[in-house]
Design a protein around this motif. Sequence first.
Motif, short mmCIF file in Angstrom:
data_model
loop_
_atom_site.label_atom_id
_atom_site.label_comp_id
_atom_site.label_asym_id
_atom_site.label_seq_id
_atom_site.Cartn_x
_atom_site.Cartn_y
_atom_site.Cartn_z
N LYS A 252 0.84 -1.21 0.00
CA LYS A 252 0.00 0.00 0.00
C LYS A 252 0.87 1.26 0.00
O LYS A 252 0.56 2.25 -0.67
CB LYS A 252 -0.91 0.01 1.22
CG LYS A 252 -1.91 -1.14 1.29
CD LYS A 252 -3.07 -0.93 0.35
CE LYS A 252 -4.14 -2.01 0.56
NZ LYS A 252 -5.27 -1.88 -0.40
N LEU A 253 1.98 1.22 0.78
CA LEU A 253 2.89 2.35 0.81
C LEU A 253 3.51 2.60 -0.57
O LEU A 253 3.57 3.74 -1.05
CB LEU A 253 4.00 2.09 1.83
CG LEU A 253 3.72 2.46 3.28
CD1 LEU A 253 4.85 1.96 4.17
CD2 LEU A 253 3.57 3.96 3.43
N GLU A 255 2.37 1.73 -3.47
CA GLU A 255 1.34 2.20 -4.40
C GLU A 255 1.01 3.67 -4.16
O GLU A 255 0.88 4.45 -5.11
CB GLU A 255 0.08 1.35 -4.22
CG GLU A 255 -1.07 1.75 -5.13
CD GLU A 255 -2.32 0.92 -4.86
OE1 GLU A 255 -3.38 1.26 -5.43
OE2 GLU A 255 -2.25 -0.04 -4.07
N GLY A 256 0.88 4.06 -2.90
CA GLY A 256 0.53 5.44 -2.60
C GLY A 256 1.64 6.42 -2.94
O GLY A 256 1.40 7.48 -3.54
N LYS A 259 2.32 7.53 -6.59
CA LYS A 259 1.52 8.58 -7.23
C LYS A 259 2.23 9.93 -7.21
O LYS A 259 1.85 10.83 -7.96
CB LYS A 259 0.17 8.69 -6.52
CG LYS A 259 -0.68 7.43 -6.61
CD LYS A 259 -1.96 7.56 -5.81
CE LYS A 259 -2.78 6.28 -5.88
NZ LYS A 259 -4.03 6.38 -5.08
N THR A 410 -1.70 8.02 2.04
CA THR A 410 -1.79 6.58 1.83
C THR A 410 -2.26 5.85 3.08
O THR A 410 -3.10 4.95 3.02
CB THR A 410 -0.42 6.03 1.40
OG1 THR A 410 -0.01 6.66 0.20
CG2 THR A 410 -0.48 4.52 1.19
#
Length: 624
Positions: A252-253, A255-256, A259, A410
């Motif tokens: 998740k980190l 992916e966030g 951005k 995130t």
Amino acid sequence: MRPLHPQKRLLLVGEGNFSFSAGLCEARGHEAQIIATCYESEDVISRQQLAKSNIQYLRNRGAEVHFCVDCAKLKECFLPAERDFDRIYFNFPHCGRKAGVKKNKELLARFFCSCAEVLAEKGEVHVALCRGQGGTPADQPRREWHNSWQVVAMAAEAGFILNDVRPFSTRDACGYRCTGYRSQDKSFCVEGALNHIFTRSLPLPLPRPLICQTELEGKWISFLVPEIFQDKISRGFLEAHSEHPIKTVNEKLLEGLGKSFPIQKVNRPLPLVFQDSGNPSFPLDFLWMVPVAERNLDPESGTEKNMRETKTFPSGFPDWDGTDQSSSSKNWLLGQYYLTPSFLVFLSAVVQQTAFPPETLLALSGPVFRKCKISPCTLPVFHEALFICIVNKGSEDTHMQFLVEGLTGTLNPLLQAAGFQLGCIADEPPSAELSTFMTSEPQLYKRKYLIALKLATPDPEPKSCCVGTIGLVPWRLTSLDQEIVYASLNLDLLAMHVCGIHDWRMLWTSDERFLHQFSGGNLERFKSFSLYPPSYVHDLSFWVPEPERFSEAQLHTIVRHVSCESVVSIQLLDRFQHPETAQTSLCYRLTYQSCDKALTGQQAAAMQMKLREEMVRSVHVTLR
């Protein structure tokens, strides 16, 4: 070979009038094989008309009925092919007449030991007790511990943990009538009664000496792994096949932050040890020193990390303060190598060996180690996520702000469901409770922000927990126009707060019931599979020869070792100085408790005895 049973095999022991068995047979007889038993003979039990009719009903429905079955000797009552029960019921056990708490506790302990011999590997033991008898927080009102039957502690004697507690219900056994009050054909009150559901626990670990080999700066390094980390080396929580919540939070980190930054992952594993220079960057009492043997790297062996076990310790093992306890330890280097406390120690080497353009975020992660005091949220081993970026001087603050925004954007959606909010605190921490994570950084680095979690409540001064840092480090000593911005995060603490895990040890459990809750990348609230684990309190009092040299951190380290991480808290109860001799005495209270395994009072007492011996041997205290 025991034939496979298409139906669940349900064993009921200690039946009185067989009304529960009859009701269960009526409700589930089509989907389960019922084996109902009682302690009395058939002649005696058939004198009760209700029991006689229920026995006949059970036999007519194809259920088995056995008499003279001792719940403490179940193995003797069933042939090997007849065992492996999927569920064992014992409703309202009692020794009979006016038997007190002690005898009924003994009955439970013997019953659970007997169950362990005939229960299927994933079977359940259901024990129904009257209000207050169990001694768990589920009882309302709750009896004092010494006045209860201590059902969880008695089950632990046989390796069982409490998986669930439910109100006792006759829904599955319509027509149930309790009987047997003081060994008479009289009913008793079952209002507020609870059904305790037990399952098997994994055994406590038995650490064996373990040597790991890793490549470091062109040499093979063999190092002795501290016993408390032997089940935590190479667990693969962050590997591609893993569904561990730590990996999910890391993904998740990535992916966030992706951005806001181009991201490049470092896929090669980093060494588990590092060699400290003569001017250490870290406080030495923070580092786990390990004995090491060096040899030149064999080109044909490759650089893959290799692990092997040995049955004996290598000659000479360093004491807790790093001193040599054996003159035969000349083959092992002491005082130079330490378990990696943070990947920041490899930052310069990683940047120089990895080609990545400026303003790209380089991401690396893995396990790191640190000495710390014992508490459920203070981690001696955790997975660090490190993000580094080379930036031009003058743009550091802008890039750090991008990191802050990326991290909060995130993680806050994940944390808000658990009642937490992530924020960044500039400069020095406002309280000591935030400082525990800071020592994982080299002292020469410029820390700019602490990444802290707070309860999302209206409390004007909510407690905070530091889960990471953001800072700067010079790119090269000769570089005047570039610097490195970094963010270091404790993935384990983040996963604990996201998933509602209250004890860091649960993250490392080998029990499949933990990972099952997070399959497919699920990050829902964790439901413990071991409820109300028993705790055992022991005190340790001793005279210290030189109070100014006594290290409480050293005490915590020894306790971790001898208890296999089974101590959940250490509290200083008393400090006394003798008025005549000026000697100092310390008294500590230790609480033994396992979060995922069955821990018995005897095991805790044995650990305490081992601790006393180790304190005398290593710290040279005088026990009181």
